[in-house]
Write an enzyme that holds these catalytic residues in place. Structure first.
Site, PDB file in Angstrom:
ATOM      1  N   LYS A  21       0.841  -1.210   0.000  1.00  0.00           N
ATOM      2  CA  LYS A  21       0.000   0.000   0.000  1.00  0.00           C
ATOM      3  C   LYS A  21       0.869   1.250   0.000  1.00  0.00           C
ATOM      4  O   LYS A  21       0.501   2.276  -0.569  1.00  0.00           O
ATOM      5  CB  LYS A  21      -0.949   0.022   1.204  1.00  0.00           C
ATOM      6  CG  LYS A  21      -2.297  -0.619   0.996  1.00  0.00           C
ATOM      7  CD  LYS A  21      -2.255  -1.765   0.077  1.00  0.00           C
ATOM      8  CE  LYS A  21      -2.689  -3.093   0.321  1.00  0.00           C
ATOM      9  NZ  LYS A  21      -2.294  -4.212  -0.397  1.00  0.00           N
TER      10      LYS A  21
ATOM     11  N   HIS B 149     -22.812  15.935   2.729  1.00  0.00           N
ATOM     12  CA  HIS B 149     -22.617  16.486   1.389  1.00  0.00           C
ATOM     13  C   HIS B 149     -21.479  17.491   1.422  1.00  0.00           C
ATOM     14  O   HIS B 149     -21.383  18.260   2.376  1.00  0.00           O
ATOM     15  CB  HIS B 149     -23.897  17.191   0.935  1.00  0.00           C
ATOM     16  CG  HIS B 149     -23.740  17.896  -0.377  1.00  0.00           C
ATOM     17  ND1 HIS B 149     -23.698  17.212  -1.570  1.00  0.00           N
ATOM     18  CD2 HIS B 149     -23.593  19.222  -0.681  1.00  0.00           C
ATOM     19  CE1 HIS B 149     -23.544  18.090  -2.559  1.00  0.00           C
ATOM     20  NE2 HIS B 149     -23.479  19.317  -2.041  1.00  0.00           N
TER      21      HIS B 149
HETATM   22  P1  NAD Z   1      -6.146 -14.819  -5.508  1.00  0.00           P
HETATM   23  O1  NAD Z   1      -6.690 -16.146  -5.217  1.00  0.00           O
HETATM   24  O2  NAD Z   1      -6.844 -13.589  -5.046  1.00  0.00           O
HETATM   25  O3  NAD Z   1      -5.950 -14.651  -7.086  1.00  0.00           O
HETATM   26  C1  NAD Z   1      -5.193 -15.558  -7.865  1.00  0.00           C
HETATM   27  C2  NAD Z   1      -5.627 -15.419  -9.300  1.00  0.00           C
HETATM   28  O4  NAD Z   1      -4.754 -16.193 -10.103  1.00  0.00           O
HETATM   29  C3  NAD Z   1      -7.053 -15.923  -9.546  1.00  0.00           C
HETATM   30  O5  NAD Z   1      -7.771 -14.946 -10.255  1.00  0.00           O
HETATM   31  C4  NAD Z   1      -6.820 -17.193 -10.349  1.00  0.00           C
HETATM   32  O6  NAD Z   1      -7.875 -17.462 -11.244  1.00  0.00           O
HETATM   33  C5  NAD Z   1      -5.517 -16.880 -11.073  1.00  0.00           C
HETATM   34  N1  NAD Z   1      -4.759 -18.041 -11.506  1.00  0.00           N
HETATM   35  C6  NAD Z   1      -4.602 -19.219 -10.844  1.00  0.00           C
HETATM   36  N2  NAD Z   1      -3.807 -20.046 -11.562  1.00  0.00           N
HETATM   37  C7  NAD Z   1      -3.455 -19.369 -12.677  1.00  0.00           C
HETATM   38  C8  NAD Z   1      -2.659 -19.675 -13.815  1.00  0.00           C
HETATM   39  N3  NAD Z   1      -2.084 -20.868 -13.938  1.00  0.00           N
HETATM   40  N4  NAD Z   1      -2.498 -18.741 -14.798  1.00  0.00           N
HETATM   41  C9  NAD Z   1      -3.125 -17.534 -14.670  1.00  0.00           C
HETATM   42  N5  NAD Z   1      -3.886 -17.194 -13.633  1.00  0.00           N
HETATM   43  C10 NAD Z   1      -4.037 -18.096 -12.634  1.00  0.00           C
HETATM   44  O7  NAD Z   1      -4.638 -14.857  -4.960  1.00  0.00           O
HETATM   45  P2  NAD Z   1      -3.566 -13.708  -4.796  1.00  0.00           P
HETATM   46  O8  NAD Z   1      -3.907 -12.517  -5.610  1.00  0.00           O
HETATM   47  O9  NAD Z   1      -2.252 -14.376  -5.020  1.00  0.00           O
HETATM   48  O10 NAD Z   1      -3.718 -13.349  -3.279  1.00  0.00           O
HETATM   49  C11 NAD Z   1      -3.477 -14.343  -2.277  1.00  0.00           C
HETATM   50  C12 NAD Z   1      -4.333 -14.118  -1.062  1.00  0.00           C
HETATM   51  O11 NAD Z   1      -3.957 -12.943  -0.402  1.00  0.00           O
HETATM   52  C13 NAD Z   1      -5.792 -14.025  -1.413  1.00  0.00           C
HETATM   53  O12 NAD Z   1      -6.545 -14.723  -0.482  1.00  0.00           O
HETATM   54  C14 NAD Z   1      -6.067 -12.552  -1.314  1.00  0.00           C
HETATM   55  O13 NAD Z   1      -7.401 -12.255  -0.958  1.00  0.00           O
HETATM   56  C15 NAD Z   1      -5.086 -12.105  -0.253  1.00  0.00           C
HETATM   57  N6  NAD Z   1      -4.721 -10.712  -0.518  1.00  0.00           N
HETATM   58  C16 NAD Z   1      -5.594  -9.746  -0.203  1.00  0.00           C
HETATM   59  C17 NAD Z   1      -5.294  -8.447  -0.497  1.00  0.00           C
HETATM   60  C18 NAD Z   1      -6.243  -7.376  -0.155  1.00  0.00           C
HETATM   61  O14 NAD Z   1      -7.138  -7.618   0.663  1.00  0.00           O
HETATM   62  N7  NAD Z   1      -6.141  -6.210  -0.728  1.00  0.00           N
HETATM   63  C19 NAD Z   1      -4.119  -8.114  -1.149  1.00  0.00           C
HETATM   64  C20 NAD Z   1      -3.273  -9.131  -1.466  1.00  0.00           C
HETATM   65  C21 NAD Z   1      -3.578 -10.435  -1.162  1.00  0.00           C
END
Ligand code: NAD
Length: 465
Positions: free
Chosen positions: A50, A441
């Site tokens: 962030k 507002h």
């Molecule tokens: P995620 O599960 O949110 O997203 C992973 C993405 O990768 C999915 O959309 C999936 O379909 C895709 N994917 C999977 N295999 C793939 C492939 N072989 N080729 C292309 N795409 C593929 O996981 P993340 O983004 O790595 O985050 C990990 C965890 O950390 C999650 O639970 C997330 O919610 C958490 N996180 C949260 C925040 C936040 O709250 N802002 C920020 C970062 C991470």
């Protein structure tokens, strides 16, 4: 051999909050941490990303200074100073948590814990091996980045989000695998910093777990900022050289090869269940995490699991913190629970995405008859004042009794705005209750009121149709 009421393994947002809550309730607590107080979130996750996103936002905004009548030379990026600020912010927050723990009388032990029996841990530290017997043990060991079984993935040119945080130079190009929270935040940040970004997502849309409109909004926004988005696509091979790599991408239609300086893999996270000797403690687990009931209790008496390592609830820092408090309270005999119907999810892209409750698709699948209200931020005074009119608010409600089922936001400050929906869902509020609540507002929050009104075709700041 030492005795304590609580032994907590892992000092991330799950473990340290559990420690603070236990001490607040008068218990003696030992918090064992092998690497860093604050865990992934404070040290190499939420907070440093962030901080970089904020620098990217400032850079992008300064590039538009003339739009606000401000004459300024074209901004440039001092990556070293961006990194220094990131380190300072992390240090300040880790220091803050350390002080909170100290003042609460929590003993923090630097070392790695594993179970000897259900109520006994062995802790390996610089001082040697020690054992701790505890009335209650909370496992809060978190998660790590998952790795895809792709040829060439082991190259130093392929990084995860932790390694991306430590890049010595801003890359000229990057290919990101995964269009979830991590992939989207980095794609947005790099795009704002001027890096060429290709984003590869396996499923048909970005942010596939969230309301469809959010993914579409993000896709439009990122494309406008030059990000190349490939959905229904996967990476099958990475050939690395000294200056970059050649990545093979497959879709159902074709195979393409692209050159990029780095590949960032962001395809989910795996729970840290290894090395804890869980079998010895009779704690059931699988690769997906530790089995817990709705009190966060594991299969072993007196042992609880919370956060990313527990197979319950989404992997989010704020869920881990709530689970920490709930596990402690349940261990001490209170009857605490978690309401997973109102868990907000935020993506800190630019603009942000935030979502709570059900998408309209999900609500229909669950048998609800739904109505939808939508309001574009282009019609909101404050968004125009701010020069940030991109985005929308979408409210999903039950058609007959107007109960709020979901709130989905794409736009600036979405992560702050989503709280209105979170509390509405938590308190079983209706559209009428949002409508009769006076919103200040001029604010972006007024767009939530208008979205609620628009569900009943009563929006006041949309032209009558
Ligand atoms: P995620 O599960 O949110 O997203 C992973 C993405 O990768 C999915 O959309 C999936 O379909 C895709 N994917 C999977 N295999 C793939 C492939 N072989 N080729 C292309 N795409 C593929 O996981 P993340 O983004 O790595 O985050 C990990 C965890 O950390 C999650 O639970 C997330 O919610 C958490 N996180 C949260 C925040 C936040 O709250 N802002 C920020 C970062 C991470």
């Amino acid at each position: 051999m030492r005795r304590t009421e609580f032994a907590i393994i892992g000092a991330g947002p799950g473990g340290y909050v559990a420690a603070l809550r236990a001490s607040q309730l008068g218990a003696k607590v030992i918090l064992i941490e092998k690497q860093w107080v604050g865990g992934v979130c404070l040290n190499v996750g939420c907070i440093p990303t962030k901080t970089l996103l904020r620098s990217a936002e400032v850079f992008a905004l300064m590039g538009r200074a003339a739009d606000f009548g401000i004459a300024a030379p074209a901004p440039s990026i001092d990556w070293q100073k961006v990194q220094v600020r990131k380190t300072q912010v992390v240090k300040q927050l880790v220091g803050g948590v350390t002080t909170l723990l100290e003042k609460a009388g929590v003993e923090v032990v630097s070392g790695e814990a594993r179970f000897l029996t259900t109520d006994t841990l062995e802790v390996k530290s610089k001082a040697g091996l020690n054992s701790i017997v505890a009335d209650h043990i909370i496992i809060a060991t978190g998660s790590r980045a998952a790795q895809l079984p792709i040829a060439g993935i082991q190259s130093p040119r392929v990084i995860d989000s932790t390694a991306a945080l430590a890049l010595k130079k801003l890359p000229k190009s990057i290919l990101i695998i995964g269009g979830g929270a991590i992939g989207l935040e980095w794609a947005s940040m790099f795009a704002d910093f001027g890096t060429n970004v290709i984003l590869v997502e396996l499923l048909p849309r970005l942010a596939p777990l969230l309301d469809r409109d959010l993914g579409e909004g993000l896709t439009f926004s990122l494309k406008q900022r030059g990000v190349k988005i490939m959905t229904n696509a996967s990476v099958s091979r990475i050939d690395s050289g000294h200056h970059g790599c050649l990545v093979t991408i497959n879709t159902s239609a074709e195979e393409t090869k692209v050159k990029t300086e780095y590949v960032l893999s962001a395809v989910g996270r795996l729970p840290n269940v290894e090395g804890l000797n869980l079998k010895e403690a009779e704690v059931s687990y699988s690769r997906k995490g530790i089995t817990v009931d709705n009190r966060l209790a594991t299969t072993a008496r007196g042992v609880f699991a919370i956060g990313d390592v527990a197979m319950e609830g989404p992997m989010l820092a704020h869920v881990a913190s709530r689970q920490g408090a709930v596990a402690v309270e349940n261990a001490l005999g209170y009857n605490s629970y978690i309401d997973y119907t109102a868990v907000p999810t935020c993506i800190f892209s630019h603009p942000e995405v935030a979502s709570v409750g059900m998408s309209d698709e999900e609500a229909r699948l669950k048998g609800y008859d739904v109505k939808i209200g939508k309001f574009a931020l282009g019609n909101n005074g404050k968004a125009i004042v701010n020069g940030e009119p991109e985005g929308f608010i979408k409210v999903v409600a039950e058609a007959k009794d107007n109960q709020i089922l979901g709130l989905h936001i794409f736009g600036p400050h979405a992560s702050d705005l989503v709280l209105e929906g979170t509390l509405s869902i938590r308190l079983d509020a209706t559209l009428d209750e949002i409508e009769s609540t006076i919103h200040p507002h001029p604010t972006l929050g007024e767009a939530i009121l208008e979205a609620a009104l628009s569900a009943g075709k009563k929006a006041l700041h949309l032209p009558a149709s």
